[in-house]
Design an enzyme around this catalytic site. Structure first.
Site, PDB file in Angstrom:
ATOM      1  N   ILE A 103      -5.822  -6.161  -9.674  1.00 29.61           N
ATOM      2  CA  ILE A 103      -7.072  -5.446  -9.442  1.00 29.61           C
ATOM      3  C   ILE A 103      -7.340  -4.452 -10.563  1.00 29.61           C
ATOM      4  O   ILE A 103      -8.476  -4.283 -11.011  1.00 29.61           O
ATOM      5  CB  ILE A 103      -7.028  -4.708  -8.091  1.00 29.61           C
ATOM      6  CG1 ILE A 103      -6.810  -5.689  -6.950  1.00 29.61           C
ATOM      7  CG2 ILE A 103      -8.317  -3.933  -7.860  1.00 29.61           C
ATOM      8  CD1 ILE A 103      -6.511  -4.999  -5.632  1.00 29.61           C
ATOM      9  N   TYR A 140       5.307   2.038   2.851  1.00 27.67           N
ATOM     10  CA  TYR A 140       4.065   1.666   2.181  1.00 27.67           C
ATOM     11  C   TYR A 140       2.859   2.064   3.045  1.00 27.67           C
ATOM     12  O   TYR A 140       1.897   2.662   2.541  1.00 27.67           O
ATOM     13  CB  TYR A 140       4.047   0.162   1.915  1.00 27.67           C
ATOM     14  CG  TYR A 140       2.766  -0.321   1.273  1.00 27.67           C
ATOM     15  CD1 TYR A 140       2.559  -0.178  -0.092  1.00 27.67           C
ATOM     16  CD2 TYR A 140       1.763  -0.908   2.043  1.00 27.67           C
ATOM     17  CE1 TYR A 140       1.381  -0.616  -0.682  1.00 27.67           C
ATOM     18  CE2 TYR A 140       0.584  -1.345   1.461  1.00 27.67           C
ATOM     19  CZ  TYR A 140       0.399  -1.201   0.101  1.00 27.67           C
ATOM     20  OH  TYR A 140      -0.776  -1.621  -0.473  1.00 27.67           O
ATOM     21  N   LYS A 191      -0.129   4.846   2.146  1.00 26.97           N
ATOM     22  CA  LYS A 191      -1.557   4.546   2.110  1.00 26.97           C
ATOM     23  C   LYS A 191      -2.344   5.524   2.985  1.00 26.97           C
ATOM     24  O   LYS A 191      -3.480   5.873   2.657  1.00 26.97           O
ATOM     25  CB  LYS A 191      -1.801   3.106   2.549  1.00 26.97           C
ATOM     26  CG  LYS A 191      -1.217   2.061   1.611  1.00 26.97           C
ATOM     27  CD  LYS A 191      -1.927   2.006   0.277  1.00 26.97           C
ATOM     28  CE  LYS A 191      -1.182   2.601  -0.877  1.00 26.97           C
ATOM     29  NZ  LYS A 191      -1.879   2.457  -2.163  1.00 26.97           N
TER      30      LYS A 191
END
Length: 314
Positions: free
Chosen positions: A48, A202, A206
């Site tokens: 990305i 993780y 986030k």
């Protein structure tokens, strides 16, 4: 046989409907031209990040790929320059798993680059290990490194406004939580490391991205800097391949490619008129509501204060 073919046709139709209607996502519609603007993209050498950097360069921006691997970053610089015809794409070394590296990057950038219009905190990781400063990798890279980087560059962002900070988060923030006691005793958001705990770390990191964005927006109120967090979609990147290797033969059918996965990042970076939505969370190029944990101003403020102490800013 006719019934079998009808069933196959139905399956294909449903798949295409889901893929193009849901998973394929939306496209950034901004026509912004970025001549004279400067952007930083962390992790801009692949996935990305590279797709984002490519589009920014195509629109005329000077793009700094902030990456750990010199070899891979220089290869990405070559690719982007060749595809866009722009010579304004450069590499600067940044290892988000080292607070010293973050400080060195910021010092070099501030000495050599006169302006900053877009800071895109794109890099992310999931996995075991510790950062150079002893923090769990997901927390240290996904949140703490980007927190320090943003803080050190904030004045430069204010000087050249209007400018934006874009934090690439994930839908998995909904499974996240923040235990400040665990963080205090383990320098991590999970008590130990295992495949399951790495996944949890993780998710927690986030959630940190969303809370950081929320508190940053509060602190930037009245300035010319706005900030946004986002879910890029289910994207076929190195991170995704590491998470679900056994499911790839099926899952890849539904994954976005990197270009499609970059669209919401580009929307947050470029779309005109979204400044009043500073601090909000986006998906599929539109603002989305989040759960109570991601809207807790008290936790967001405490995370900011703890992060300042952990990075040596306070």
């Amino acid at each position: 046989m006719a019934a079998f073919l009808t069933a196959i046709a139905l399956v294909v139709f449903v798949y295409l409907l889901i893929y193009y209607g849901v998973f394929k996502g939306q496209v950034c519609k901004s026509t912004a031209v970025l001549k004279g603007k400067t952007a930083i993209v962390t992790g801009g050498n692949t996935g990305i990040g590279k797709a984002t950097a490519l589009e920014l360069a195509r629109r005329g921006a000077r793009v700094v790929l902030a990456c750990r691997s010199k070899q891979r970053a220089e290869a990405a610089v070559y690719d982007i320059r060749r595809e866009t015809g722009s010579s304004e794409v450069v590499f600067m070394e940044l290892d988000l798993a080292s607070l010293q590296s973050v400080r060195s990057f910021a010092e070099t950038f501030l000495k050599t680059e006169p302006r900053l219009d877009l800071l895109i905190n794109n890099a992310g990781m999931m996995g075991p290990g510790r950062t150079a400063d002893g923090f769990g990798m997901a927390f240290g890279v996904n949140h703490l490194g980007h927190f320090l980087l943003t803080s050190l560059l904030l004045e430069r962002l204010k000087e050249g406004g209007p400018s934006r900070v874009v934090n690439v988060a994930a839908l998995l923030h909904r499974l996240g939580d923040i235990d400040f006691g665990t963080l205090s005793t383990h320098k991590d958001l999970v008590p130990h490391q295992s495949a399951w705990q790495n996944f949890r770390a993780y998710c927690h990191s986030k959630l940190c991205n969303l809370l950081f964005t929320r508190e940053l927006a509060n602190r930037l109120e009245g300035t010319s800097v706005s900030c946004y967090s986002l879910h890029p979609g289910v994207v076929d990147t190195e991170l995704a391949r590491g998470v679900v290797p056994l499911l790839l033969p099926v899952a890849r059918l539904f994954f976005l490619d990197a270009e499609a996965g970059a669209q919401t990042t580009l929307h947050c970076a470029l779309q005109e008129g979204i400044e009043p939505l500073s601090g909000r969370y986006f998906s599929c190029c539109s603002v989305q509501e989040v759960g109570a944990k991601a809207r807790d101003d008290a936790v967001a403020r405490k995370l900011w204060e703890v992060s300042e102490r952990l990075t040596g800013l306070a």
